[in-house]
Motif scaffolding. Structure first.
Motif, PDB file in Angstrom:
ATOM      1  N   SER A  40       0.820  -1.209   0.000  1.00 55.36           N
ATOM      2  CA  SER A  40       0.000   0.000   0.000  1.00 55.36           C
ATOM      3  C   SER A  40       0.858   1.265   0.000  1.00 55.36           C
ATOM      4  CB  SER A  40      -0.913   0.000   1.233  1.00 55.36           C
ATOM      5  OG  SER A  40      -1.695   1.169   1.283  1.00 55.36           O
ATOM      6  N   ARG A  41       0.705   2.084  -1.046  1.00 58.16           N
ATOM      7  CA  ARG A  41       1.428   3.341  -1.148  1.00 58.16           C
ATOM      8  C   ARG A  41       0.901   4.127  -2.340  1.00 58.16           C
ATOM      9  NH1 ARG A  41       7.386   1.937  -3.763  1.00 58.16           N
ATOM     10  NH2 ARG A  41       6.605   1.339  -5.818  1.00 58.16           N
ATOM     11  N   LEU A  42       1.245   5.421  -2.393  1.00 57.07           N
ATOM     12  CA  LEU A  42       0.977   6.274  -3.551  1.00 57.07           C
ATOM     13  C   LEU A  42       2.263   7.009  -3.868  1.00 57.07           C
ATOM     14  CD1 LEU A  42      -2.489   8.053  -3.042  1.00 57.07           C
ATOM     15  CD2 LEU A  42      -1.947   6.189  -4.597  1.00 57.07           C
ATOM     16  N   GLN A  43       2.979   6.539  -4.866  1.00 56.12           N
ATOM     17  CA  GLN A  43       4.249   7.161  -5.225  1.00 56.12           C
ATOM     18  C   GLN A  43       4.482   7.163  -6.728  1.00 56.12           C
ATOM     19  OE1 GLN A  43       7.747   5.302  -3.507  1.00 56.12           O
ATOM     20  NE2 GLN A  43       8.882   7.229  -3.561  1.00 56.12           N
ATOM     21  N   GLN A  44       4.205   6.025  -7.369  1.00 56.93           N
ATOM     22  CA  GLN A  44       4.425   5.890  -8.801  1.00 56.93           C
ATOM     23  C   GLN A  44       3.133   5.454  -9.480  1.00 56.93           C
ATOM     24  OE1 GLN A  44       7.558   3.005  -8.868  1.00 56.93           O
ATOM     25  NE2 GLN A  44       9.158   4.480  -8.359  1.00 56.93           N
ATOM     26  N   ASP A  45       3.097   5.559 -10.807  1.00 54.34           N
ATOM     27  CA  ASP A  45       1.909   5.154 -11.555  1.00 54.34           C
ATOM     28  C   ASP A  45       1.496   3.736 -11.189  1.00 54.34           C
ATOM     29  OD1 ASP A  45       2.190   7.583 -12.747  1.00 54.34           O
ATOM     30  OD2 ASP A  45       2.553   6.822 -14.775  1.00 54.34           O
ATOM     31  N   ASN A  46       0.193   3.564 -10.986  1.00 52.56           N
ATOM     32  CA  ASN A  46      -0.452   2.287 -10.655  1.00 52.56           C
ATOM     33  C   ASN A  46      -0.231   1.829  -9.220  1.00 52.56           C
ATOM     34  OD1 ASN A  46      -1.745   1.751 -13.201  1.00 52.56           O
ATOM     35  ND2 ASN A  46       0.289   1.319 -14.022  1.00 52.56           N
ATOM     36  N   ASP A  47       0.468   2.614  -8.396  1.00 51.21           N
ATOM     37  CA  ASP A  47       0.498   2.319  -6.964  1.00 51.21           C
ATOM     38  C   ASP A  47      -0.912   2.421  -6.408  1.00 51.21           C
ATOM     39  OD1 ASP A  47       3.195   1.909  -6.871  1.00 51.21           O
ATOM     40  OD2 ASP A  47       3.696   3.832  -5.945  1.00 51.21           O
ATOM     41  N   GLN A  48      -1.168   1.651  -5.349  1.00 49.70           N
ATOM     42  CA  GLN A  48      -2.502   1.644  -4.752  1.00 49.70           C
ATOM     43  C   GLN A  48      -2.406   1.800  -3.244  1.00 49.70           C
ATOM     44  OE1 GLN A  48      -6.064  -0.663  -6.310  1.00 49.70           O
ATOM     45  NE2 GLN A  48      -5.371  -2.006  -4.693  1.00 49.70           N
ATOM     46  N   LEU A  49      -3.139   2.778  -2.731  1.00 49.99           N
ATOM     47  CA  LEU A  49      -3.243   3.004  -1.293  1.00 49.99           C
ATOM     48  C   LEU A  49      -4.509   2.324  -0.796  1.00 49.99           C
ATOM     49  CD1 LEU A  49      -2.124   4.589   1.202  1.00 49.99           C
ATOM     50  CD2 LEU A  49      -3.679   6.434   0.543  1.00 49.99           C
ATOM     51  N   VAL A  50      -4.371   1.468   0.219  1.00 50.15           N
ATOM     52  CA  VAL A  50      -5.506   0.704   0.747  1.00 50.15           C
ATOM     53  C   VAL A  50      -5.789   1.173   2.171  1.00 50.15           C
ATOM     54  CG1 VAL A  50      -6.405  -1.602   1.230  1.00 50.15           C
ATOM     55  CG2 VAL A  50      -4.804  -1.264  -0.659  1.00 50.15           C
ATOM     56  N   LEU A  51      -7.022   1.619   2.405  1.00 52.62           N
ATOM     57  CA  LEU A  51      -7.410   2.168   3.709  1.00 52.62           C
ATOM     58  C   LEU A  51      -8.691   1.509   4.196  1.00 52.62           C
ATOM     59  CD1 LEU A  51      -6.871   5.955   2.904  1.00 52.62           C
ATOM     60  CD2 LEU A  51      -5.344   4.484   4.222  1.00 52.62           C
ATOM     61  N   GLY A  52      -8.797   1.359   5.505  1.00 56.07           N
ATOM     62  CA  GLY A  52     -10.002   0.824   6.113  1.00 56.07           C
ATOM     63  C   GLY A  52     -10.848   1.926   6.714  1.00 56.07           C
ATOM     64  N   VAL A  53     -12.160   1.768   6.602  1.00 50.38           N
ATOM     65  CA  VAL A  53     -13.111   2.671   7.257  1.00 50.38           C
ATOM     66  C   VAL A  53     -13.624   1.934   8.491  1.00 50.38           C
ATOM     67  CG1 VAL A  53     -15.257   3.972   7.037  1.00 50.38           C
ATOM     68  CG2 VAL A  53     -13.758   3.693   5.042  1.00 50.38           C
ATOM     69  N   PHE A  54     -13.254   2.436   9.665  1.00 48.85           N
ATOM     70  CA  PHE A  54     -13.575   1.752  10.918  1.00 48.85           C
ATOM     71  C   PHE A  54     -14.587   2.558  11.729  1.00 48.85           C
ATOM     72  CE2 PHE A  54      -9.469   0.103   9.700  1.00 48.85           C
ATOM     73  CZ  PHE A  54      -9.533  -1.238  10.036  1.00 48.85           C
ATOM     74  N   ASP A  55     -15.536   1.851  12.302  1.00 49.29           N
ATOM     75  CA  ASP A  55     -16.525   2.461  13.183  1.00 49.29           C
ATOM     76  C   ASP A  55     -15.863   2.863  14.495  1.00 49.29           C
ATOM     77  OD1 ASP A  55     -18.570   1.780  15.599  1.00 49.29           O
ATOM     78  OD2 ASP A  55     -19.643   2.652  13.897  1.00 49.29           O
ATOM     79  N   ASP A  56     -16.038   4.121  14.918  1.00 52.58           N
ATOM     80  CA  ASP A  56     -15.385   4.608  16.133  1.00 52.58           C
ATOM     81  C   ASP A  56     -15.918   3.939  17.396  1.00 52.58           C
ATOM     82  OD1 ASP A  56     -13.725   6.300  14.753  1.00 52.58           O
ATOM     83  OD2 ASP A  56     -14.980   8.075  15.031  1.00 52.58           O
ATOM     84  N   THR A  57     -17.171   3.522  17.386  1.00 54.97           N
ATOM     85  CA  THR A  57     -17.782   2.968  18.603  1.00 54.97           C
ATOM     86  C   THR A  57     -17.376   1.517  18.840  1.00 54.97           C
ATOM     87  OG1 THR A  57     -19.694   4.414  18.268  1.00 54.97           O
ATOM     88  CG2 THR A  57     -19.959   2.578  19.819  1.00 54.97           C
ATOM     89  N   GLN A  58     -17.539   0.677  17.831  1.00 53.09           N
ATOM     90  CA  GLN A  58     -17.289  -0.754  17.996  1.00 53.09           C
ATOM     91  C   GLN A  58     -15.989  -1.219  17.354  1.00 53.09           C
ATOM     92  OE1 GLN A  58     -20.812  -2.636  16.494  1.00 53.09           O
ATOM     93  NE2 GLN A  58     -22.087  -1.957  18.198  1.00 53.09           N
ATOM     94  N   GLY A  59     -15.356  -0.376  16.559  1.00 54.37           N
ATOM     95  CA  GLY A  59     -14.120  -0.762  15.895  1.00 54.37           C
ATOM     96  C   GLY A  59     -14.312  -1.675  14.704  1.00 54.37           C
ATOM     97  N   ALA A  60     -15.552  -1.862  14.278  1.00 53.20           N
ATOM     98  CA  ALA A  60     -15.825  -2.762  13.148  1.00 53.20           C
ATOM     99  C   ALA A  60     -15.336  -2.138  11.841  1.00 53.20           C
ATOM    100  CB  ALA A  60     -17.323  -3.053  13.062  1.00 53.20           C
ATOM    101  N   LEU A  61     -14.900  -2.982  10.918  1.00 55.60           N
ATOM    102  CA  LEU A  61     -14.497  -2.538   9.591  1.00 55.60           C
ATOM    103  C   LEU A  61     -15.753  -2.392   8.733  1.00 55.60           C
ATOM    104  CD1 LEU A  61     -12.392  -1.911   7.408  1.00 55.60           C
ATOM    105  CD2 LEU A  61     -12.170  -4.381   7.027  1.00 55.60           C
ATOM    106  N   LEU A  62     -16.020  -1.166   8.267  1.00 57.70           N
ATOM    107  CA  LEU A  62     -17.217  -0.882   7.483  1.00 57.70           C
ATOM    108  C   LEU A  62     -16.968  -0.921   5.975  1.00 57.70           C
ATOM    109  CD1 LEU A  62     -18.562   2.164   9.539  1.00 57.70           C
ATOM    110  CD2 LEU A  62     -19.203  -0.245   9.773  1.00 57.70           C
ATOM    111  N   ASP A  63     -15.769  -0.544   5.568  1.00 58.32           N
ATOM    112  CA  ASP A  63     -15.471  -0.471   4.139  1.00 58.32           C
ATOM    113  C   ASP A  63     -13.963  -0.539   3.933  1.00 58.32           C
ATOM    114  OD1 ASP A  63     -15.741  -0.196   1.410  1.00 58.32           O
ATOM    115  OD2 ASP A  63     -16.419   1.886   1.445  1.00 58.32           O
TER     116      ASP A  63
END
Length: 199
Positions: free
Chosen positions: A72-95
């Motif tokens: 996971s990174r953004l530096q060169q063409d076609n690099d891909q940054l991967v991020l999780g969307v986490f619920d603040d209350t329960q810590g569940a991964l939403l997206d």
């Protein structure tokens, strides 16, 4: 229409490397880099997301996920940054959001959401857009969606200023055959204007 700025006036694109542990907050969610300790939460998320879908034989989704967070990174063409969307209350991964740098030179990236139906897509985008436009220095972010898509994610994109630029015929191939995709995009100047009107 030409809205270009001479290259000499552009600050260098600021790369996002694997060692940068991102944490972007927009209550009630936190958008952050994945860690290996997130694997149990990702398994629950992936099981819920994949239910009822057909996949090519021999694809190990867990191995693919671990490889993606390692690269996971953004530096060169076609690099891909991967991020999780986490619920603040329960810590569940939403997206799981993926930002692919299509062109470093033109500062253009594609955004993908793996779960369009969670409750807080607007908050996730409100955390992500300032980071991509102001901190990284991207000029354009685009999204490809099914033409009739009306999910909460699609609605949140439009609320933040993404506009429909056209339809790409037979752009996506899945188990049911070739599918069209609509192109939605947002540029940094348009995003800044939207923020000024809101403010």
């Amino acid at each position: 229409m030409n809205n270009s700025v001479p290259n000499s006036h552009l600050a260098p694109l600021r790369p996002v490397l694997r060692r940068h542990l991102l944490q972007l907050q927009a209550a009630p969610i936190t958008l952050r880099s994945f860690q290996r300790t997130d694997l149990p939460r990702w398994r629950i998320f992936d099981d819920r997301r994949q239910r009822g879908q057909r996949h090519p034989p021999g694809v190990d989704e867990e191995a693919r996920f671990l490889a993606s967070i390692h690269r996971s990174r953004l530096q060169q063409d076609n690099d891909q940054l991967v991020l999780g969307v986490f619920d603040d209350t329960q810590g569940a991964l939403l997206d799981q959001l993926q930002v692919r740098l299509q062109s470093q030179h033109s500062r253009c990236a594609e955004l993908q959401s793996l779960q369009h139906q969670h409750a807080y897509p607007q908050a996730a985008l409100q955390a992500l857009c300032p980071f991509l436009f102001e901190d990284v220095g991207l000029h354009r972010v685009f999204v490809l969606l099914p033409p009739a898509c009306t999910t909460p994610f699609a609605q949140a994109l439009q609320n933040l200023g993404f506009t429909r630029e056209g339809v790409l015929r037979d752009h996506h191939l899945d188990a049911e055959g070739w599918q069209d995709r609509q192109l939605l995009a947002l540029t940094a100047p348009v995003w800044r204007n939207c923020q000024q009107r809101i403010g």
